[in-house]
Design an enzyme around this catalytic site. Structure first.
Site, PDB file in Angstrom:
ATOM      1  N   ASP A 257       0.848  -1.197   0.000  1.00 18.12           N
ATOM      2  CA  ASP A 257       0.000   0.000   0.000  1.00 18.12           C
ATOM      3  C   ASP A 257       0.881   1.244   0.000  1.00 18.12           C
ATOM      4  O   ASP A 257       2.076   1.181   0.284  1.00 18.12           O
ATOM      5  CB  ASP A 257      -0.932  -0.001   1.219  1.00 18.12           C
ATOM      6  CG  ASP A 257      -2.074   1.006   1.091  1.00 18.12           C
ATOM      7  OD1 ASP A 257      -2.204   1.620   0.013  1.00 18.12           O
ATOM      8  OD2 ASP A 257      -2.827   1.180   2.070  1.00 18.12           O
ATOM      9  N   LYS A 258       0.262   2.345  -0.345  1.00 18.15           N
ATOM     10  CA  LYS A 258       0.901   3.658  -0.308  1.00 18.15           C
ATOM     11  C   LYS A 258      -0.033   4.584   0.458  1.00 18.15           C
ATOM     12  O   LYS A 258      -1.260   4.486   0.350  1.00 18.15           O
ATOM     13  CB  LYS A 258       1.130   4.150  -1.737  1.00 18.15           C
ATOM     14  CG  LYS A 258       1.279   5.671  -1.883  1.00 18.15           C
ATOM     15  CD  LYS A 258      -0.048   6.331  -2.220  1.00 18.15           C
ATOM     16  CE  LYS A 258       0.087   7.861  -2.227  1.00 18.15           C
ATOM     17  NZ  LYS A 258      -1.242   8.515  -2.227  1.00 18.15           N
ATOM     18  N   HIS A 259       0.539   5.471   1.248  1.00 16.40           N
ATOM     19  CA  HIS A 259      -0.291   6.459   1.946  1.00 16.40           C
ATOM     20  C   HIS A 259       0.363   7.823   1.852  1.00 16.40           C
ATOM     21  O   HIS A 259       1.570   7.968   2.023  1.00 16.40           O
ATOM     22  CB  HIS A 259      -0.485   6.101   3.419  1.00 16.40           C
ATOM     23  CG  HIS A 259      -1.395   7.074   4.120  1.00 16.40           C
ATOM     24  ND1 HIS A 259      -2.767   6.930   4.122  1.00 16.40           N
ATOM     25  CD2 HIS A 259      -1.132   8.218   4.807  1.00 16.40           C
ATOM     26  CE1 HIS A 259      -3.303   7.938   4.777  1.00 16.40           C
ATOM     27  NE2 HIS A 259      -2.337   8.735   5.209  1.00 16.40           N
ATOM     28  N   SER A 260      -0.456   8.826   1.568  1.00 18.57           N
ATOM     29  CA  SER A 260       0.011  10.201   1.508  1.00 18.57           C
ATOM     30  C   SER A 260      -0.613  10.987   2.655  1.00 18.57           C
ATOM     31  O   SER A 260      -1.769  10.756   3.026  1.00 18.57           O
ATOM     32  CB  SER A 260      -0.382  10.843   0.173  1.00 18.57           C
ATOM     33  OG  SER A 260      -0.178  12.237   0.204  1.00 18.57           O
ATOM     34  N   THR A 297      -9.462  10.967   0.023  1.00 21.20           N
ATOM     35  CA  THR A 297      -9.697  10.017  -1.071  1.00 21.20           C
ATOM     36  C   THR A 297     -11.136   9.515  -1.065  1.00 21.20           C
ATOM     37  O   THR A 297     -11.757   9.360  -2.125  1.00 21.20           O
ATOM     38  CB  THR A 297      -8.724   8.833  -0.945  1.00 21.20           C
ATOM     39  OG1 THR A 297      -7.380   9.331  -0.998  1.00 21.20           O
ATOM     40  CG2 THR A 297      -8.926   7.837  -2.077  1.00 21.20           C
ATOM     41  N   ARG A 345     -11.316  15.079  15.089  1.00 24.72           N
ATOM     42  CA  ARG A 345     -10.102  15.886  15.183  1.00 24.72           C
ATOM     43  C   ARG A 345     -10.257  17.234  14.486  1.00 24.72           C
ATOM     44  O   ARG A 345      -9.740  18.257  14.952  1.00 24.72           O
ATOM     45  CB  ARG A 345      -8.911  15.123  14.609  1.00 24.72           C
ATOM     46  CG  ARG A 345      -8.347  14.077  15.569  1.00 24.72           C
ATOM     47  CD  ARG A 345      -7.442  13.095  14.876  1.00 24.72           C
ATOM     48  NE  ARG A 345      -6.409  13.749  14.098  1.00 24.72           N
ATOM     49  CZ  ARG A 345      -5.848  13.210  13.024  1.00 24.72           C
ATOM     50  NH1 ARG A 345      -6.242  12.015  12.585  1.00 24.72           N
ATOM     51  NH2 ARG A 345      -4.899  13.852  12.379  1.00 24.72           N
ATOM     52  N   SER A 360      -3.652   7.306  13.715  1.00 23.38           N
ATOM     53  CA  SER A 360      -4.712   7.187  12.715  1.00 23.38           C
ATOM     54  C   SER A 360      -4.215   6.469  11.456  1.00 23.38           C
ATOM     55  O   SER A 360      -4.834   5.504  10.989  1.00 23.38           O
ATOM     56  CB  SER A 360      -5.237   8.578  12.348  1.00 23.38           C
ATOM     57  OG  SER A 360      -6.204   8.508  11.324  1.00 23.38           O
ATOM     58  N   LYS A 364      -4.718   2.019  10.554  1.00 20.35           N
ATOM     59  CA  LYS A 364      -5.384   1.535   9.337  1.00 20.35           C
ATOM     60  C   LYS A 364      -4.466   0.626   8.534  1.00 20.35           C
ATOM     61  O   LYS A 364      -4.892  -0.417   8.027  1.00 20.35           O
ATOM     62  CB  LYS A 364      -5.844   2.725   8.484  1.00 20.35           C
ATOM     63  CG  LYS A 364      -6.973   3.540   9.090  1.00 20.35           C
ATOM     64  CD  LYS A 364      -7.567   4.516   8.096  1.00 20.35           C
ATOM     65  CE  LYS A 364      -6.719   5.746   7.883  1.00 20.35           C
ATOM     66  NZ  LYS A 364      -6.821   6.731   8.970  1.00 20.35           N
ATOM     67  N   LYS A 365      -3.195   1.024   8.404  1.00 18.74           N
ATOM     68  CA  LYS A 365      -2.258   0.214   7.623  1.00 18.74           C
ATOM     69  C   LYS A 365      -1.957  -1.106   8.332  1.00 18.74           C
ATOM     70  O   LYS A 365      -1.780  -2.144   7.689  1.00 18.74           O
ATOM     71  CB  LYS A 365      -0.967   0.995   7.379  1.00 18.74           C
ATOM     72  CG  LYS A 365      -1.190   2.304   6.620  1.00 18.74           C
ATOM     73  CD  LYS A 365      -1.951   2.069   5.336  1.00 18.74           C
ATOM     74  CE  LYS A 365      -2.818   3.227   4.939  1.00 18.74           C
ATOM     75  NZ  LYS A 365      -3.665   2.952   3.752  1.00 18.74           N
TER      76      LYS A 365
END
Length: 520
Positions: A257-260, A297, A345, A360, A364-365
Site C-alpha cells: 500500500d501507499k499512503h500520503s 480520497t 479531530r 490514525s 489503518k495500515k
C-alpha cells in the site's frame, strides 16, 4: 468568518481571545448552537491548559442592587465552595445562616434560604458547560459527590450527629481507574500506561465515552504530546479495536500500500492503486476523508454515483482476487476507534497532532496486514505541514510505528507548494485520475505514474509472485518545482543494472518533465 473551531484553535495556541470571540462561544453554549459537548470539552481543556488573562475589576461591577431593599443589603449572604469529595457544607451552612437572620436573595420570607441550580434562563451557559465538565472531572479538579446519602448526613449534622469523615468513600474513588483519571493524567503531562490508553481507545470504539471527554482528551494529547511508547500503544490499540485482515499465504510479499499525508489536489491513490494492481500487487487500501484543507480520497470516490466505500470484511479477498485493489473507509468493525477519532479531530482543532496522525494512519495500515508500505509525507503551502523539519519528524514517527507493526515501511518527503495536477475538487479530480490512467493526464501526475512504471520495468518490482527484485533500481530527482534549469541540465538520475534503460523508456521519462519559459 469567525467560527467556534477558530476560537478553540486560538485559545489552544495560547492567544488572548477578544470580547467578540468569548461572546461567540458563550452565546453558542447558552443557545445550544454547539451540538453535543465535543467542542465545549475541547474549549474547556484549552482554557485549562492556557488560562485566561484578567480584564480588570470594572467588568465585575454591574451597578445593580438586584432589586433588593437597601435596608436588607447587610443581611444578604451567599456561600459557595469550589467543591471536593463529600463537600456538603452548603447543605448545613445555608439553614444555619438563615437561623441567624441572614437572607439568601429571594424566596426568603418563609425560611430565609434556598439552593437552586442553573436553568435554561438562569446562567444558561453555565448550565450547559457544567454537565460537560462533570463528565470529565479532569476539568474540575474537585467534583462534589452530592448523593442521597450526603443529604442524610447533612441532616444528621444539623442535629449534631454527623460522621467524622468519609475516608472509605475517598479511598474507593481514588483506587478506581476511569476515563476522567486518564484525561487528568495526560492533561498534567504524565506518560499514560498501556492499560490507560487501552481503556480510552476501547471506550471510544464501544461508544462508552461522552463526546466532551473525547474532545478534552484530544486537546490534552495535542497540548502535551505523547512519548514514542505511548504513540505505539495508541496505534496498536486503535488497530485491534476492530477486525484485522488476513490473506492467503501465496500472497506473501505482494500485499502493499501507499499512503500520503495529503494536500490540495492530491489524487495519486486513485491512479497508483490500479497501476500497482496491473503490476500484480494486491492493494487493500483503507483511506480517510478530508481533514483541514486537504482533500480526502473517500470524498473523491463518493462523488461517483453509486460508489460504496463501506464494504464487509468477507468481500475483501474476493475483490483483490478479481481486480487486485480496493479503497474503503473505516467502519464499525474495521478500525472503529479511528473512524470516530478521525471525524472529531477537525472539529476540535487537533488535526496536526503528531501522535494522533501516527495512530490514525498506521492503525489503518496495520489492520490491512501489509507486507510493504510506502509513505508520502508532504510539506509546503498546499500540505498540512509547511516546513521540512515537521514533515521529517512525522515521517520518522510513521516509519517507526510501521516497522514495529511488522510492516516493511519507508517514507518519501515531497514538496507540495502547488496542487497536484490541474484539478481541485472531488468529482473533477476523479475525472482527471481516469484520464491519467488512459495516458492523458497532467504532466506532474503522469510523471509520478510514469516513473513508477519505468522503474518497475527495470526490475524494481514484481509482475508475478516469486520473481526476483533488483533492489538497486531507483530514481533520484535532481531538481525541484520552480527551480531554474538550463538546457542540458540533468533533472533525473536513474539507477539500473540489467535490463538497461531503453530509448523508449528514456523518452517517456523525459516527456514527464514540464519546462516553462522565464517568468512562467
Amino acid at each position: 468568518m469567525l467560527s467556534i473551531p477558530d476560537v478553540i484553535r486560538r485559545k489552544r495556541d495560547g492567544l488572548t481571545l477578544t470580547d467578540e470571540e468569548i461572546r461567540l462561544f458563550v452565546q453558542a453554549v447558552a443557545k445550544q448552537h454547539i451540538p453535543g459537548c465535543l467542542k465545549i470539552g475541547a474549549m474547556l481543556m484549552a482554557i485549562w491548559q492556557k488560562g485566561m488573562v484578567a480584564n480588570g475589576d470594572d467588568d465585575l461591577d454591574q451597578g445593580d442592587d438586584g432589586g433588593q431593599e437597601k435596608s436588607g443589603r447587610g443581611l444578604l449572604w451567599i456561600n459557595t465552595s469550589t467543591g471536593g469529595v463529600g463537600d456538603k457544607v452548603s447543605l448545613v451552612l445555608a439553614p444555619a445562616l438563615a437561623a441567624c437572620g441572614c437572607k439568601f436573595q429571594a424566596m426568603l420570607e418563609a425560611v430565609g434560604c434556598f439552593i437552586v441550580g442553573q436553568t435554561e434562563t438562569l446562567v444558561p451557559a453555565a448550565a450547559s458547560c457544567t454537565p460537560c465538565r462533570r463528565r470529565h472531572p479532569a476539568l474540575v479538579d474537585s467534583l462534589p459527590l452530592i448523593t442521597g446519602v450526603e443529604v442524610i448526613e447533612s441532616l444528621e449534622t444539623l442535629k449534631g450527629n454527623g460522621p467524622s469523615d468519609l475516608m472509605e468513600l475517598v479511598t474507593t474513588r481514588e483506587t478506581m481507574l476511569s476515563i476522567p483519571d486518564v484525561i487528568r493524567r495526560k492533561r498534567d503531562g504524565l506518560t499514560l500506561t498501556d492499560e490507560e490508553i487501552r481503556l480510552f481507545v476501547q471506550a471510544v470504539a464501544k461508544q462508552h465515552i461522552q463526546d466532551a471527554q473525547i474532545g478534552a482528551m484530544l486537546m490534552a494529547i495535542w497540548q502535551k504530546g505523547m512519548v514514542a511508547t505511548e504513540t505505539m500503544t495508541l496505534t496498536k490499540e486503535m488497530m485491534v479495536s476492530g477486525e484485522v485482515m488476513s490473506w492467503p499465504e501465496e500472497w506473501a510479499g505482494l500485499v502493499v500500500d501507499k499512503h500520503s499525508t495529503g494536500g490540495v489536489g492530491d489524487k495519486v491513490s486513485l491512479v497508483l492503486a490500479p497501476a500497482l494492481a496491473a503490476c500484480g500487487c494486491k492493494v487493500p487500501m483503507i483511506s480517510g476523508r478530508g481533514l483541514g484543507h486537504t482533500g480526502g480520497t473517500l470524498d473523491k470516490l463518493e462523488s461517483i454515483p453509486g460508489f460504496n466505500i463501506s464494504q464487509p470484511l468477507h468481500k475483501f479477498q474476493a475483490m483483490l482476487e478479481a481486480v487486485g485493489c480496493f479503497i474503503v473507509g473505516q467502519t464499525e468493525t474495521l478500525v472503529p476507534a479511528d473512524r470516530i477519532l478521525y471525524a472529531l479531530r477537525d472539529a476540535t482543532s487537533t488535526v496536526d497532532s503528531l501522535p494522533l496522525i501516527t495512530g490514525s494512519i498506521m492503525s489503518k495500515k496495520g489492520a490491512e496486514s501489509l507486507s510493504c508500505l510506502v509513505l508520502d509525507v508532504k510539506f509546503g503551502r498546499s500540505s498540512l505541514f509547511k516546513d521540512l523539519a515537521s514533515a521529517r519528524e512525522l515521517a520518522e514517527s510513521l516509519v517507526t510505528a510501521g516497522n514495529n507493526l511488522g510492516i516493511r515501511t519507508g517514507a518519501v518527503l515531497s514538496h507540495m507548494n502547488a496542487p497536484i495536477g490541474r484539478c481541485v475538487g472531488n468529482s473533477v479530480e476523479v475525472i482527471e485520475s481516469l484520464e491519467t490512467l488512459k495516458g492523458n493526464g497532467p504532466s506532474d501526475l503522469m510523471e509520478l505514474v510514469t516513473t513508477q512504471e519505468v522503474l518497475h520495468q527495470l526490475g524494481a518490482g514484481r509482475t508475478k509472485a516469486g520473481e526476483p527484485v533488483n533492489h538497486s533500481v531507483g530514481a533520484e530527482l535532481l531538481v525541484s518545482l520552480g527551480q531554474r534549469v538550463n538546457k542540458g541540465c540533468p533533472w533525473l538520475r536513474v539507477h539500473y543494472e540489467s535490463p538497461v534503460l531503453t530509448g523508449a523508456q528514456e523518452a517517456r521519462l523525459q516527456n514527464a518533465l514540464a519546462v516553462g519559459g522565464a517568468g512562467e
